[in-house]
Design a protein around this motif. Structure first.
Motif, PDB file in Angstrom:
ATOM      1  N   THR A 283     -18.943  14.209 -16.158  1.00  0.00           N
ATOM      2  CA  THR A 283     -18.474  14.116 -14.776  1.00  0.00           C
ATOM      3  C   THR A 283     -17.237  13.231 -14.713  1.00  0.00           C
ATOM      4  O   THR A 283     -16.978  12.415 -15.603  1.00  0.00           O
ATOM      5  CB  THR A 283     -19.565  13.519 -13.865  1.00  0.00           C
ATOM      6  OG1 THR A 283     -19.984  12.253 -14.400  1.00  0.00           O
ATOM      7  CG2 THR A 283     -20.754  14.449 -13.743  1.00  0.00           C
ATOM      8  N   PHE A 284     -16.479  13.418 -13.642  1.00  0.00           N
ATOM      9  CA  PHE A 284     -15.278  12.617 -13.413  1.00  0.00           C
ATOM     10  C   PHE A 284     -15.137  12.402 -11.917  1.00  0.00           C
ATOM     11  O   PHE A 284     -15.340  13.317 -11.122  1.00  0.00           O
ATOM     12  CB  PHE A 284     -14.034  13.332 -13.955  1.00  0.00           C
ATOM     13  CG  PHE A 284     -12.747  12.588 -13.688  1.00  0.00           C
ATOM     14  CD1 PHE A 284     -12.254  11.672 -14.599  1.00  0.00           C
ATOM     15  CD2 PHE A 284     -12.035  12.793 -12.508  1.00  0.00           C
ATOM     16  CE1 PHE A 284     -11.073  10.990 -14.358  1.00  0.00           C
ATOM     17  CE2 PHE A 284     -10.861  12.117 -12.259  1.00  0.00           C
ATOM     18  CZ  PHE A 284     -10.380  11.208 -13.183  1.00  0.00           C
ATOM     19  N   ALA A 285     -14.786  11.159 -11.537  1.00  0.00           N
ATOM     20  CA  ALA A 285     -14.548  10.865 -10.124  1.00  0.00           C
ATOM     21  C   ALA A 285     -13.459   9.798 -10.030  1.00  0.00           C
ATOM     22  O   ALA A 285     -13.397   8.878 -10.858  1.00  0.00           O
ATOM     23  CB  ALA A 285     -15.830  10.383  -9.437  1.00  0.00           C
ATOM     24  N   SER A 286     -12.601   9.930  -9.048  1.00  0.00           N
ATOM     25  CA  SER A 286     -11.556   8.930  -8.816  1.00  0.00           C
ATOM     26  C   SER A 286     -11.308   8.807  -7.329  1.00  0.00           C
ATOM     27  O   SER A 286     -11.446   9.772  -6.573  1.00  0.00           O
ATOM     28  CB  SER A 286     -10.253   9.312  -9.536  1.00  0.00           C
ATOM     29  OG  SER A 286      -9.683  10.483  -8.968  1.00  0.00           O
ATOM     30  N   ILE A 287     -10.953   7.615  -6.933  1.00  0.00           N
ATOM     31  CA  ILE A 287     -10.610   7.345  -5.541  1.00  0.00           C
ATOM     32  C   ILE A 287      -9.506   6.305  -5.532  1.00  0.00           C
ATOM     33  O   ILE A 287      -9.517   5.366  -6.334  1.00  0.00           O
ATOM     34  CB  ILE A 287     -11.839   6.863  -4.728  1.00  0.00           C
ATOM     35  CG1 ILE A 287     -11.462   6.650  -3.259  1.00  0.00           C
ATOM     36  CG2 ILE A 287     -12.455   5.613  -5.341  1.00  0.00           C
ATOM     37  CD1 ILE A 287     -12.673   6.362  -2.383  1.00  0.00           C
ATOM     38  N   GLY A 288      -8.526   6.487  -4.664  1.00  0.00           N
ATOM     39  CA  GLY A 288      -7.410   5.554  -4.616  1.00  0.00           C
ATOM     40  C   GLY A 288      -6.799   5.492  -3.237  1.00  0.00           C
ATOM     41  O   GLY A 288      -6.895   6.436  -2.444  1.00  0.00           O
ATOM     42  N   VAL A 289      -6.190   4.356  -2.943  1.00  0.00           N
ATOM     43  CA  VAL A 289      -5.461   4.185  -1.689  1.00  0.00           C
ATOM     44  C   VAL A 289      -4.184   3.407  -1.990  1.00  0.00           C
ATOM     45  O   VAL A 289      -4.193   2.462  -2.786  1.00  0.00           O
ATOM     46  CB  VAL A 289      -6.325   3.475  -0.618  1.00  0.00           C
ATOM     47  CG1 VAL A 289      -6.763   2.088  -1.086  1.00  0.00           C
ATOM     48  CG2 VAL A 289      -5.586   3.387   0.703  1.00  0.00           C
ATOM     49  N   GLU A 290      -3.092   3.836  -1.384  1.00  0.00           N
ATOM     50  CA  GLU A 290      -1.795   3.208  -1.607  1.00  0.00           C
ATOM     51  C   GLU A 290      -1.146   2.930  -0.255  1.00  0.00           C
ATOM     52  O   GLU A 290      -1.162   3.780   0.635  1.00  0.00           O
ATOM     53  CB  GLU A 290      -0.893   4.124  -2.432  1.00  0.00           C
ATOM     54  CG  GLU A 290       0.484   3.537  -2.715  1.00  0.00           C
ATOM     55  CD  GLU A 290       1.376   4.486  -3.499  1.00  0.00           C
ATOM     56  OE1 GLU A 290       2.201   4.004  -4.290  1.00  0.00           O
ATOM     57  OE2 GLU A 290       1.242   5.710  -3.313  1.00  0.00           O
ATOM     58  N   HIS A 291      -0.581   1.739  -0.134  1.00  0.00           N
ATOM     59  CA  HIS A 291       0.193   1.393   1.055  1.00  0.00           C
ATOM     60  C   HIS A 291       1.668   1.400   0.687  1.00  0.00           C
ATOM     61  O   HIS A 291       2.076   0.806  -0.313  1.00  0.00           O
ATOM     62  CB  HIS A 291      -0.195   0.022   1.594  1.00  0.00           C
ATOM     63  CG  HIS A 291       0.713  -0.454   2.693  1.00  0.00           C
ATOM     64  ND1 HIS A 291       1.639  -1.470   2.516  1.00  0.00           N
ATOM     65  CD2 HIS A 291       0.876  -0.014   3.975  1.00  0.00           C
ATOM     66  CE1 HIS A 291       2.295  -1.660   3.644  1.00  0.00           C
ATOM     67  NE2 HIS A 291       1.860  -0.793   4.537  1.00  0.00           N
ATOM     68  N   VAL A 292       2.486   2.093   1.481  1.00  0.00           N
ATOM     69  CA  VAL A 292       3.915   2.227   1.211  1.00  0.00           C
ATOM     70  C   VAL A 292       4.698   1.815   2.452  1.00  0.00           C
ATOM     71  O   VAL A 292       4.384   2.248   3.569  1.00  0.00           O
ATOM     72  CB  VAL A 292       4.287   3.674   0.823  1.00  0.00           C
ATOM     73  CG1 VAL A 292       5.790   3.779   0.553  1.00  0.00           C
ATOM     74  CG2 VAL A 292       3.506   4.125  -0.392  1.00  0.00           C
ATOM     75  N   HIS A 293       5.698   0.962   2.235  1.00  0.00           N
ATOM     76  CA  HIS A 293       6.631   0.605   3.302  1.00  0.00           C
ATOM     77  C   HIS A 293       8.045   0.814   2.763  1.00  0.00           C
ATOM     78  O   HIS A 293       8.390   0.311   1.691  1.00  0.00           O
ATOM     79  CB  HIS A 293       6.460  -0.847   3.753  1.00  0.00           C
ATOM     80  CG  HIS A 293       7.380  -1.225   4.882  1.00  0.00           C
ATOM     81  ND1 HIS A 293       7.041  -1.056   6.206  1.00  0.00           N
ATOM     82  CD2 HIS A 293       8.639  -1.746   4.877  1.00  0.00           C
ATOM     83  CE1 HIS A 293       8.041  -1.465   6.965  1.00  0.00           C
ATOM     84  NE2 HIS A 293       9.025  -1.877   6.181  1.00  0.00           N
ATOM     85  N   ALA A 294       8.861   1.575   3.493  1.00  0.00           N
ATOM     86  CA  ALA A 294      10.216   1.890   3.044  1.00  0.00           C
ATOM     87  C   ALA A 294      11.196   1.705   4.192  1.00  0.00           C
ATOM     88  O   ALA A 294      10.879   1.984   5.353  1.00  0.00           O
ATOM     89  CB  ALA A 294      10.287   3.323   2.518  1.00  0.00           C
ATOM     90  N   ASP A 295      12.398   1.219   3.856  1.00  0.00           N
ATOM     91  CA  ASP A 295      13.453   1.009   4.840  1.00  0.00           C
ATOM     92  C   ASP A 295      14.789   1.441   4.250  1.00  0.00           C
ATOM     93  O   ASP A 295      15.036   1.284   3.048  1.00  0.00           O
ATOM     94  CB  ASP A 295      13.563  -0.473   5.231  1.00  0.00           C
ATOM     95  CG  ASP A 295      12.449  -0.915   6.147  1.00  0.00           C
ATOM     96  OD1 ASP A 295      12.291  -0.308   7.216  1.00  0.00           O
ATOM     97  OD2 ASP A 295      11.719  -1.857   5.772  1.00  0.00           O
ATOM     98  N   PRO A 296      15.681   1.990   5.083  1.00  0.00           N
ATOM     99  CA  PRO A 296      17.049   2.229   4.628  1.00  0.00           C
ATOM    100  C   PRO A 296      17.798   0.907   4.498  1.00  0.00           C
ATOM    101  O   PRO A 296      17.494  -0.060   5.214  1.00  0.00           O
ATOM    102  CB  PRO A 296      17.647   3.116   5.728  1.00  0.00           C
ATOM    103  CG  PRO A 296      16.826   2.805   6.944  1.00  0.00           C
ATOM    104  CD  PRO A 296      15.447   2.450   6.456  1.00  0.00           C
ATOM    105  N   VAL A 297      18.758   0.846   3.587  1.00  0.00           N
ATOM    106  CA  VAL A 297      19.540  -0.369   3.384  1.00  0.00           C
ATOM    107  C   VAL A 297      21.018  -0.011   3.403  1.00  0.00           C
ATOM    108  O   VAL A 297      21.411   1.147   3.299  1.00  0.00           O
ATOM    109  CB  VAL A 297      19.175  -1.053   2.042  1.00  0.00           C
ATOM    110  CG1 VAL A 297      17.728  -1.478   2.026  1.00  0.00           C
ATOM    111  CG2 VAL A 297      19.453  -0.128   0.869  1.00  0.00           C
ATOM    112  N   GLY A 298      21.841  -1.044   3.533  1.00  0.00           N
ATOM    113  CA  GLY A 298      23.293  -0.850   3.527  1.00  0.00           C
ATOM    114  C   GLY A 298      23.750  -0.103   4.756  1.00  0.00           C
ATOM    115  O   GLY A 298      23.310  -0.374   5.880  1.00  0.00           O
ATOM    116  N   GLU A 299      24.617   0.873   4.579  1.00  0.00           N
ATOM    117  CA  GLU A 299      25.174   1.631   5.688  1.00  0.00           C
ATOM    118  C   GLU A 299      24.130   2.481   6.382  1.00  0.00           C
ATOM    119  O   GLU A 299      24.324   2.878   7.538  1.00  0.00           O
ATOM    120  CB  GLU A 299      26.310   2.526   5.193  1.00  0.00           C
ATOM    121  CG  GLU A 299      27.498   1.758   4.617  1.00  0.00           C
ATOM    122  CD  GLU A 299      28.569   2.694   4.111  1.00  0.00           C
ATOM    123  OE1 GLU A 299      28.331   3.935   4.151  1.00  0.00           O
ATOM    124  OE2 GLU A 299      29.625   2.216   3.677  1.00  0.00           O
TER     125      GLU A 299
END
Length: 499
Positions: A283-299
């Motif tokens: 058997t195989f099982a996986s669980i994951g959670v990711e938090h992502v924050h992104a912003d434009p930079v410069g111009e």
């Protein structure tokens, strides 16, 4: 028996007194720290000698990656004694290697790849890997005048294509032998006829493995991405370019301009498969959670072009992923049934947040729906709009990713010989860009097919062809209302390893 087909076996067992470990002796470790080795020995001086502790010691030492063989045994095992010396015999691997591969082609110019690795820095089993691939296309090889002019405007750093990475693996960070830490730096520059992509990233991952079948991961990353269309001055050029060149849609997984993204993730994996690349039981099982924050930079900072999927706007979301799989061996010859279900969901945390393009879910390909080309399935809610809205065209679907998906799969693996097998499979799944409104797990797309698998030392080579069931029905029943004419009848796939 008289026909010599049956026999009786008698076992004679003489129990001895439990053996106590008097001391532990290390042999064969010329470069590796003895302190590091002893810290991974589960047998203790004055403690009982147990086979379970021997196996644990061998697993912990083997996980260091610096030994080609590990053996733990008693000194003079056949001599009766209540206290004995435990001998740990090791064979070290060559600590360093260097690989250089030059190349040349008229389409990509001059290329060279370097890879240097050290498996045992300072005798502490710290592994260092440095990879560098460099390439440059001479102006003389660019035949089109407009493309040559665009390349001439680039400086050397932009002109030089590169894929550089540095990886350090630390097996001992003071938390014991069950923890290890990996850190990696990446620098990538890709040029094509009309565009350039640059990515710089740093990643760190802490791995905790309390049991052989169970592991936990805690990690984070920092990314700086830049996507530029050569010669374009106005915003929105990237989306216009992909609309005119739909074959490039899978290349662009970052917003237009320069953006900075930070991510934190946690995952747990339970793996009881007998073979990760060709499982027949377990058997195989996986669980994951990711938090992502992104912003434009410069111009691009402060931009808010919400009409474009490539707009450099602020993103803040959680990304959930899950998978459960089971494998049943049906006979001794290797006939096996494999089943897997994957699903995922993205939750936006702030108003007007949009998923960063490379974190979207995609379906289609050898790892999901084999009746479709890689990442080619159009999300269900967008497909319905294509069928009902005459103003929306296929080229306007520049990224075929979504915020939710489900993907159940079933495969019967049939051996044909020692190293060859075939299979019959059924893949199902679908994808949605707005799951909160239109998610319907019972509205799935289906693919059926078969293939040939050849076992090799690196894993099984799989050659599969999957049929898109809906398109097959369109062909079998000409009077049927064929709705998704943009889809192919099926797709061929090649891979190393099975799900």
């Amino acid at each position: 028996s008289e026909d010599r087909t049956r026999a009786k076996a008698a076992f004679s067992i003489t129990e001895r007194e439990p053996v106590t470990v008097s001391r532990v002796v290390i042999r064969g470790a010329e470069r590796t720290s003895e302190r590091l080795i002893l810290s991974r020995v589960a047998l203790e001086q004055g403690g009982r000698f147990r086979r379970s502790l021997v196996r644990r010691t061998e697993e912990h030492l083997g996980a260091l990656g610096v030994f080609s063989s590990v053996s733990v045994a008693l000194e003079d095992p056949h001599v009766p004694a209540r206290s004995k010396v435990v001998v740990v015999t090791l064979q070290e691997r060559r600590p360093q290697y260097l690989d250089v591969r030059p190349g040349f082609s008229t389409g990509e110019g001059f290329r060279i790849t370097f890879e240097y690795g050290h498996r045992n820095l300072g005798g502490e089993a710290v592994q260092l890997t440095l990879r560098s691939q460099l390439g440059i296309l001479p102006t003389a090889f660019i035949l089109e005048g407009d493309v040559r002019d665009k390349y001439n405007e680039l400086d050397l750093g932009e002109r030089l294509e590169r894929r550089n990475s540095a990886t350090v693996e630390l097996p001992d960070i003071g938390l014991g032998p069950l923890f290890r830490f990996n850190v990696e730096g990446i620098d990538v520059r890709d040029n094509a006829r009309d565009f350039g992509l640059t990515r710089d990233a740093g990643l760190g991952t802490l791995i905790f493995r309390p049991e052989r079948v169970l592991s936990f991961q805690l990690g984070g990353s920092l990314e700086l991405n830049d996507a530029t269309i050569f010669g374009a001055e106005q915003r929105g050029a990237l989306e216009d370019y992909v609309q005119r060149n739909p074959q490039q849609r899978n290349i662009f997984r970052v917003p237009e301009g320069t953006t900075f993204a930070i991510a934190e993730r946690i995952a747990a994996i339970w793996d009881r498969r007998d073979n990760a690349l060709d499982a027949t039981r377990g058997t195989f099982a996986s669980i994951g959670v990711e938090h992502v924050h992104a912003d434009p930079v410069g111009e691009d900072a402060g931009a808010d072009d919400t009409d474009s999927v490539f707009a450099a706007t602020t993103s803040d979301f959680l990304r959930y992923t899950n998978r459960v799989a089971g494998y049943v061996r049906l006979n001794r010859a290797g006939l096996a049934l494999a089943a897997s279900v994957r699903w995922g969901w993205i939750q936006q945390l702030i108003a007007n947040s949009r998923t960063y393009p490379d974190r979207l879910f995609f379906l289609g390909g050898v790892d999901s729906l084999r009746g479709f080309l890689q990442d080619s399935l159009i999300p269900e809610d967008i497909a319905r709009r294509l069928l009902t809205d005459p103003e929306l065209t296929l080229n306007e679907v520049v990224i075929r990713g979504g915020d939710a998906f489900v993907n159940p799969r079933l495969e019967l693996r049939i051996p044909l010989g020692e190293s060859i097998q075939t299979a019959a499979f059924l893949d199902a799944g679908n994808l949605w860009t707005d799951p909160s409104v239109v998610f319907d797990a019972f509205r799935l797309r289906y693919a059926v097919g078969s293939g040939l698998r050849v076992r090799t030392p690196v894993g099984p080579l799989a050659f599969d062809y999957g049929f898109n069931v809906e398109r097959v029905l369109d062909g079998l029943f000409p009077g049927r209302d064929a709705q998704r004419s943009w889809e192919d009848l099926g797709a061929f796939h090649f891979s190393v390893g099975l799900f």
